[in-house]
Design a protein around this motif. Structure first.
Motif: not given
Length: 136
Positions: A82-111
């Protein structure tokens, strides 16, 4: 718009409200940032937040290895964190996950993997030095 916490008693600085994000990560991704520490430690969670910020800043560069490889999109996660992310960072992460069509978990692993590779290659240090030279 950001929601903000009340003023800190240390310097009167406003801090952004954080949101918990529960992710399922590969052992490899966690190991890349844990350095032998327990994955639940505050230090490890902060490294993940730093890795996510760095990864999202690299969006424009799109270096080899930046996007989630299609071969790894079905990877089975092994560790919950469980990570604690500020709202702006979380929103950017969600947007990028949508662009790459992957889950948030998969994108965090890639990051995490991308950040560790850049760190180990010395590119992060070089970028910091370059920024410092530009400020002179």
């Amino acid at each position: 718009m950001h929601a903000w916490r009340r003023m800190s008693r240390f310097g009167g600085v406003e801090t952004p409200v954080t949101q918990p994000l529960k992710v399922q990560l590969s052992e490899f991704a966690v190991g890349a940032l844990a350095h032998g520490e327990p994955h639940e430690s505050e230090h490890v969670r902060k490294r993940f937040a730093r890795a996510i910020r760095f990864y999202l800043l690299e969006t424009a560069a799109r270096r080899p290895g930046w996007s989630v490889p299609s071969a790894l999109r079905g990877e089975r996660p092994e560790i919950e964190l469980t990570l604690e992310l500020d709202e702006k960072l979380l929103g950017e992460l969600e947007a990028e996950a949508g662009k790459q069509e992957v889950s948030l978990s998969r994108l965090v692993s890639q990051a995490a993997i991308y950040y560790a590779a850049e760190r180990d290659a010395g590119r992060i240090t070089q970028r910091v030095l370059d920024t410092m030279e530009q400020d002179d």
